[in-house]
Design a protein around this motif. Structure first.
Motif, PDB file in Angstrom:
ATOM      1  N   PRO A   1      -4.726   6.426  -0.630  1.00 27.98           N
ATOM      2  CA  PRO A   1      -3.733   5.962  -0.556  1.00 27.98           C
ATOM      3  C   PRO A   1      -4.543   4.665  -1.250  1.00 27.98           C
ATOM      4  N   PHE A   2      -2.797   4.336  -2.353  1.00 29.41           N
ATOM      5  CA  PHE A   2      -3.994   2.950  -2.821  1.00 29.41           C
ATOM      6  C   PHE A   2      -2.852   1.596  -3.109  1.00 29.41           C
ATOM      7  N   PHE A   3      -2.844   0.195  -3.693  1.00 34.54           N
ATOM      8  CA  PHE A   3      -2.327  -0.868  -3.434  1.00 34.54           C
ATOM      9  C   PHE A   3      -1.118  -0.411  -5.191  1.00 34.54           C
ATOM     10  N   VAL A   4      -0.161  -1.039  -5.315  1.00 32.78           N
ATOM     11  CA  VAL A   4       0.983  -1.342  -6.460  1.00 32.78           C
ATOM     12  C   VAL A   4       1.231  -3.199  -6.359  1.00 32.78           C
ATOM     13  N   ILE A   5       1.614  -3.663  -7.191  1.00 30.88           N
ATOM     14  CA  ILE A   5       2.270  -5.130  -7.359  1.00 30.88           C
ATOM     15  C   ILE A   5       3.870  -4.554  -7.728  1.00 30.88           C
ATOM     16  N   PHE A   6       4.420  -5.209  -7.451  1.00 30.70           N
ATOM     17  CA  PHE A   6       6.001  -5.388  -7.975  1.00 30.70           C
ATOM     18  C   PHE A   6       6.357  -6.713  -8.796  1.00 30.70           C
ATOM     19  N   SER A   7       6.068  -6.328  -9.922  1.00 26.20           N
ATOM     20  CA  SER A   7       6.117  -7.372 -10.754  1.00 26.20           C
ATOM     21  C   SER A   7       7.430  -6.788 -11.899  1.00 26.20           C
ATOM     22  N   HIS A   8       8.416  -7.664 -12.362  1.00 21.81           N
ATOM     23  CA  HIS A   8       9.420  -7.535 -13.582  1.00 21.81           C
ATOM     24  C   HIS A   8      10.254  -6.367 -12.950  1.00 21.81           C
ATOM     25  N   GLY A   9       9.959  -5.514 -12.453  1.00 20.65           N
ATOM     26  CA  GLY A   9      11.265  -4.827 -11.696  1.00 20.65           C
ATOM     27  C   GLY A   9      10.391  -3.426 -11.536  1.00 20.65           C
ATOM     28  N   GLN A  10       9.175  -3.684 -11.775  1.00 22.56           N
ATOM     29  CA  GLN A  10       8.595  -2.806 -12.078  1.00 22.56           C
ATOM     30  C   GLN A  10       7.248  -2.281 -11.083  1.00 22.56           C
ATOM     31  N   LEU A  11       6.667  -1.331 -10.391  1.00 22.74           N
ATOM     32  CA  LEU A  11       5.320  -0.957  -9.736  1.00 22.74           C
ATOM     33  C   LEU A  11       4.083  -0.728 -10.653  1.00 22.74           C
ATOM     34  N   ASN A  12       3.430  -1.322 -10.257  1.00 19.82           N
ATOM     35  CA  ASN A  12       2.007  -1.056 -11.298  1.00 19.82           C
ATOM     36  C   ASN A  12       0.377  -0.982  -9.780  1.00 19.82           C
ATOM     37  N   THR A  13      -0.425   0.003 -10.539  1.00 23.28           N
ATOM     38  CA  THR A  13      -1.324  -0.020  -9.640  1.00 23.28           C
ATOM     39  C   THR A  13      -2.397  -1.476  -9.797  1.00 23.28           C
ATOM     40  N   TRP A  14      -2.535  -1.597  -8.862  1.00 20.31           N
ATOM     41  CA  TRP A  14      -3.417  -3.048  -7.995  1.00 20.31           C
ATOM     42  C   TRP A  14      -4.302  -2.980  -7.638  1.00 20.31           C
ATOM     43  N   VAL A  15      -5.398  -3.778  -7.575  1.00 17.10           N
ATOM     44  CA  VAL A  15      -6.874  -4.236  -7.555  1.00 17.10           C
ATOM     45  C   VAL A  15      -7.173  -5.610  -7.373  1.00 17.10           C
ATOM     46  N   PRO A  16      -7.286  -6.067  -6.234  1.00 14.71           N
ATOM     47  CA  PRO A  16      -6.831  -7.547  -5.932  1.00 14.71           C
ATOM     48  C   PRO A  16      -8.798  -8.144  -6.429  1.00 14.71           C
ATOM     49  N   ARG A  20       0.991  -1.235   0.423  1.00 14.39           N
ATOM     50  CA  ARG A  20      -0.153   0.012   0.166  1.00 14.39           C
ATOM     51  C   ARG A  20       0.354   1.428   0.032  1.00 14.39           C
ATOM     52  N   ILE A  21       0.238   2.156  -0.434  1.00 13.51           N
ATOM     53  CA  ILE A  21       1.651   3.434  -0.614  1.00 13.51           C
ATOM     54  C   ILE A  21       0.062   4.635  -0.651  1.00 13.51           C
ATOM     55  N   ASP A  22       0.863   5.246   0.335  1.00  9.67           N
ATOM     56  CA  ASP A  22       0.269   6.322   1.074  1.00  9.67           C
ATOM     57  C   ASP A  22       1.276   7.509   0.687  1.00  9.67           C
ATOM     58  N   LEU A  23       0.974   8.431  -0.297  1.00 10.55           N
ATOM     59  CA  LEU A  23       1.752   9.489  -0.979  1.00 10.55           C
ATOM     60  C   LEU A  23       2.178  10.503   0.085  1.00 10.55           C
ATOM     61  N   TYR A  24       1.176  10.647   0.998  1.00 10.89           N
ATOM     62  CA  TYR A  24       1.369  12.214   2.201  1.00 10.89           C
ATOM     63  C   TYR A  24       2.300  11.280   3.339  1.00 10.89           C
ATOM     64  N   SER A  25       2.460  10.171   3.517  1.00  9.19           N
ATOM     65  CA  SER A  25       3.041   9.907   4.585  1.00  9.19           C
ATOM     66  C   SER A  25       4.063   8.291   4.763  1.00  9.19           C
ATOM     67  N   ASP A  26       3.857   8.317   3.400  1.00  6.75           N
ATOM     68  CA  ASP A  26       5.087   6.765   2.433  1.00  6.75           C
ATOM     69  C   ASP A  26       6.466   7.586   2.287  1.00  6.75           C
ATOM     70  N   ALA A  27       7.626   7.264   3.417  1.00  3.48           N
ATOM     71  CA  ALA A  27       8.812   8.150   2.941  1.00  3.48           C
ATOM     72  C   ALA A  27       9.548   8.183   2.010  1.00  3.48           C
ATOM     73  N   GLU A  28       9.060   6.909   1.153  1.00  4.15           N
ATOM     74  CA  GLU A  28       9.999   6.386  -0.047  1.00  4.15           C
ATOM     75  C   GLU A  28       9.059   6.846  -1.108  1.00  4.15           C
ATOM     76  N   PHE A  29       8.092   7.449  -1.011  1.00  2.00           N
ATOM     77  CA  PHE A  29       7.106   7.813  -2.492  1.00  2.00           C
ATOM     78  C   PHE A  29       6.316   9.316  -2.176  1.00  2.00           C
ATOM     79  N   ARG A  30       6.507   9.550  -1.445  1.00  2.00           N
ATOM     80  CA  ARG A  30       5.898  11.163  -0.463  1.00  2.00           C
ATOM     81  C   ARG A  30       6.107  12.352  -1.875  1.00  2.00           C
ATOM     82  N   VAL A  31       4.704  12.565  -1.734  1.00  2.00           N
ATOM     83  CA  VAL A  31       4.280  13.570  -2.931  1.00  2.00           C
ATOM     84  C   VAL A  31       5.094  14.964  -2.979  1.00  2.00           C
ATOM     85  N   ARG A  32       5.297  15.467  -3.744  1.00  2.00           N
ATOM     86  CA  ARG A  32       6.183  16.106  -4.130  1.00  2.00           C
ATOM     87  C   ARG A  32       5.696  17.780  -4.926  1.00  2.00           C
ATOM     88  N   GLU A  33       4.800  18.136  -4.304  1.00  2.00           N
ATOM     89  CA  GLU A  33       4.081  19.297  -4.842  1.00  2.00           C
ATOM     90  C   GLU A  33       4.496  20.085  -5.427  1.00  2.00           C
TER      91      GLU A  33
END
Length: 83
Positions: free
Chosen positions: A54-69, A31-44
């Motif tokens: 917040p949203f979910f991402v899946i790591f596959s083949h070296g890339q992060l893509n949005t994910w819905v179960p 799960r990524i929360d762009l306001y509190s996740d230090a790795e993916f923080r929003v830089r407006e």
């Protein structure tokens, strides 16, 4: 192994999760929360008119893509929490 309900609790706590039944190796979800996740923080540069949810991402083949179960993912009991 845990249910998706338990895996979802782990996601909300900042953990990465994966399924035993997934074909690809090295896949995981987080799960990524762009306001509190230090790795993916929003830089407006200017204030945004909306809020990023917040949203979910899946790591596959070296890339992060949005994910819905999928329905199968939500009903599966072969989830595990990555260290």
């Amino acid at each position: 192994m845990v249910s998706f309900s338990d895996a979802l609790i782990a996601l909300k706590a900042g953990e990465k999760i994966a399924r035993e039944g997934w074909n690809g190796k090295g896949l995981w979800v987080r799960r990524i929360d762009l306001y509190s996740d230090a790795e993916f923080r929003v830089r407006e540069l200017e204030p945004c008119t909306g809020t990023f949810m917040p949203f979910f991402v899946i790591f596959s083949h070296g890339q992060l893509n949005t994910w819905v179960p999928s329905i199968s993912d939500a009903q599966a009991v072969d989830w595990f929490i990555l260290e």
